[in-house]
Design an enzyme around this catalytic site. Structure first.
Site, mmCIF file in Angstrom:
data_model
loop_
_atom_site.group_PDB
_atom_site.id
_atom_site.type_symbol
_atom_site.label_atom_id
_atom_site.label_comp_id
_atom_site.label_asym_id
_atom_site.label_seq_id
_atom_site.Cartn_x
_atom_site.Cartn_y
_atom_site.Cartn_z
ATOM 1 N N HIS A 205 0.469 -9.666 7.589
ATOM 2 C CA HIS A 205 0.136 -10.044 6.214
ATOM 3 C C HIS A 205 0.470 -11.491 5.879
ATOM 4 C CE1 HIS A 205 4.436 -9.475 5.735
ATOM 5 N NE2 HIS A 205 4.344 -10.163 4.619
HETATM 6 C C1 UD1 Z 1 4.628 -10.938 -0.674
HETATM 7 C C2 UD1 Z 1 5.760 -11.902 -0.330
HETATM 8 C C3 UD1 Z 1 6.057 -11.828 1.154
HETATM 9 C C4 UD1 Z 1 6.328 -10.410 1.571
HETATM 10 C C5 UD1 Z 1 5.149 -9.548 1.176
HETATM 11 C C6 UD1 Z 1 5.321 -8.118 1.557
HETATM 12 C C7 UD1 Z 1 5.865 -13.949 -1.700
HETATM 13 C C8 UD1 Z 1 5.650 -15.412 -1.678
HETATM 14 N N1 UD1 Z 1 5.408 -13.277 -0.629
HETATM 15 O O1 UD1 Z 1 3.460 -11.403 -0.005
HETATM 16 O O2 UD1 Z 1 7.185 -12.616 1.447
HETATM 17 O O3 UD1 Z 1 6.531 -10.368 2.957
HETATM 18 O O4 UD1 Z 1 4.974 -9.647 -0.251
HETATM 19 O O5 UD1 Z 1 4.170 -7.385 1.318
HETATM 20 O O6 UD1 Z 1 6.436 -13.434 -2.629
HETATM 21 N N2 UD1 Z 1 -2.237 -7.399 -3.537
HETATM 22 C C9 UD1 Z 1 -2.811 -6.199 -3.904
HETATM 23 N N3 UD1 Z 1 -1.986 -5.220 -4.416
HETATM 24 C C10 UD1 Z 1 -0.663 -5.380 -4.569
HETATM 25 C C11 UD1 Z 1 -0.094 -6.616 -4.222
HETATM 26 C C12 UD1 Z 1 -0.877 -7.608 -3.697
HETATM 27 O O7 UD1 Z 1 -3.994 -6.011 -3.780
HETATM 28 O O8 UD1 Z 1 0.019 -4.443 -5.029
HETATM 29 C C13 UD1 Z 1 -3.085 -8.450 -2.933
HETATM 30 C C14 UD1 Z 1 -3.693 -9.377 -3.958
HETATM 31 O O9 UD1 Z 1 -4.959 -9.721 -3.529
HETATM 32 C C15 UD1 Z 1 -2.787 -10.597 -3.899
HETATM 33 C C16 UD1 Z 1 -2.392 -10.616 -2.422
HETATM 34 O O10 UD1 Z 1 -2.319 -9.236 -2.051
HETATM 35 O O11 UD1 Z 1 -3.410 -11.739 -4.313
HETATM 36 C C17 UD1 Z 1 -1.093 -11.309 -2.149
HETATM 37 O O12 UD1 Z 1 -0.016 -10.750 -2.933
HETATM 38 P P1 UD1 Z 1 1.271 -11.629 -3.249
HETATM 39 O O13 UD1 Z 1 2.226 -10.878 -4.088
HETATM 40 O O14 UD1 Z 1 0.866 -12.982 -3.714
HETATM 41 O O15 UD1 Z 1 1.921 -11.899 -1.812
HETATM 42 P P2 UD1 Z 1 2.002 -10.981 -0.497
HETATM 43 O O16 UD1 Z 1 1.039 -11.529 0.500
HETATM 44 O O17 UD1 Z 1 1.969 -9.541 -0.816
#
Ligand code: UD1
Length: 372
Positions: A205
């Site tokens: 991820h």
């Molecule tokens: C975040 C953390 C990362 C951790 C990871 C675990 C930061 C900078 N990154 O990354 O360190 O290892 O979580 O999973 O805080 N999305 C969904 N549903 C959700 C959450 C996210 O669809 O419930 C999708 C969305 O498109 C979003 C993308 O995932 O834009 C990224 O989510 P985000 O919270 O920005 O960071 P992660 O990649 O999940």
């Protein structure tokens, strides 16, 4: 005295659950659980509260996704209101996600004491957003709780006063040890048609791995190689799911049926899978530690790790993203030539107890109780 815990993203839940429980059982501090809503999908968030026996959050901020600045800023705006209302004596943040940083920034300017659980870890790679979150959070925190002694060494090198550093061990391993027997009773393997010791598990991820089609395509070709030898279960993070679709890589996946993409899994189901796997391939931080605690070989598909103890003592090998190198190292492990590991000091299931004791001592909860 009141402790306010912040959780936001998936890897936070298994760290806060045992701390919350230990504080509740000891009964000397009051506490409140705030969920920022950085992760909001049922499978990225709710299922963990059920699986970990954690009470529903007292406050849910519903922040959701966004750019780093937007997400962090929105969390900060809402947390400030919560801190004003709740007046915590200590804000406890865990890990390295944007919710961690936001909590530390807001608390520091309000003069509220901050504890950072999982302090001192460094990848020395500031292109990783998590590295920036770690550095800034540690700079602001009053209590720096390290999972391994490399964390202490990093902090001392940065000039942190030793009195702020507390080596408490790995609290995520508390959860793993408390849940393993229960997880292995589940019928997850049968349902997926897998046999113990005869499959691999993969997670991906990290932005650096999944946002660039060349890197992601290379990783999939390495996975296809491993899938030629045994099935790979690949629970796909929503970010990765989106990138696979956007980058037109689904054709490649269809040609590799042994690489089995599934929805993100709950904590217990996933632990049932990892604890009985032959090999784990991942870019996750937590999974490097979990595989070391479980004694399962792990290949970390990154150029570096902030958790070197899993390489020095555990079963982890950092192999980068070159498909040839990954395939070679996977073959070595599957041919029975992988390295042995041992479990690092204080990954013993008692970290939350040590943290709860420390919070009581720092907040003077014990003495107050004596006076009462
Ligand atoms: C975040 C953390 C990362 C951790 C990871 C675990 C930061 C900078 N990154 O990354 O360190 O290892 O979580 O999973 O805080 N999305 C969904 N549903 C959700 C959450 C996210 O669809 O419930 C999708 C969305 O498109 C979003 C993308 O995932 O834009 C990224 O989510 P985000 O919270 O920005 O960071 P992660 O990649 O999940």
């Amino acid at each position: 005295k009141k402790v306010l815990h912040i959780v936001g993203a998936r890897p936070n839940f298994m760290k806060v659950a045992p701390i919350h429980k230990a504080i509740a059982q000891r009964g000397r501090l009051s506490q409140i659980l705030v969920h920022t809503g950085q992760h909001y999908d049922v499978k990225m968030s709710d299922v963990f509260f059920t699986d970990l026996g954690m009470p529903a959050p007292d406050v849910y901020l519903g922040i959701g996704s966004g750019s780093h600045a937007e997400q962090t800023a929105r969390i900060m705006i809402e947390l400030e209101k919560v801190f004003l209302r709740e007046k915590p004596d200590l804000v406890s943040v865990v890990g390295d996600v944007n919710s961690t940083l936001a909590g530390a920034l807001v608390a520091s300017k309000m003069g509220i004491r901050i504890s950072h659980v999982e302090a001192g870890l460094r990848s020395f790679d500031t292109t990783m957003p998590e590295e920036i979150n770690r550095i800034v959070t540690d700079r602001l925190a009053d209590l720096l709780l390290t999972p391994s002694q490399d964390g202490d060494a990093n902090l001392l090198k940065e000039g942190v006063d030793p009195s702020r550093i507390h080596f408490v061990g790995n609290v995520m391993i508390d959860t793993l040890l408390a849940s393993k027997a229960q997880a292995e009773k589940l019928s997850t393997l049968q349902e997926l048609g897998l046999t113990a010791g005869n499959y691999a598990v993969c997670t991906l991820h990290r932005a650096s791995n999944v946002d660039d089609p060349k890197v992601l395509g290379g990783l999939l070709s390495a996975l296809a190689h491993v899938a030629g030898r045994m099935p790979i279960l690949f629970p796909v993070h929503p970010r990765t799911r989106k990138m696979l679709a956007d980058q037109g890589l689904s054709g490649m996946l269809e040609r590799t049926p042994a690489l089995r993409l599934v929805e993100p899994m709950g904590y217990l189901e996933f632990l049932a899978l990892t604890s009985q796997a032959r090999l784990i391939l991942t870019d996750s931080g937590g999974l490097q530690e979990e595989s070391t605690a479980l004694g399962v070989p792990c290949l970390t598909l990154r150029e570096n790790t902030e958790r070197p103890i899993t390489v020095e003592q555990g079963t982890n090998l950092v192999v980068g993203t070159d498909p040839v190198r990954i395939s070679q190292e996977a073959d070595r492990i599957l041919d029975g030539q992988g390295k042995q590991g041992r479990v690092p000091a204080l990954w013993d299931g008692r970290s939350a107890e040590r943290i709860a004791e420390l919070y009581e001592r720092v907040l003077g909860a014990g003495s107050e109780e004596l006076r009462a």
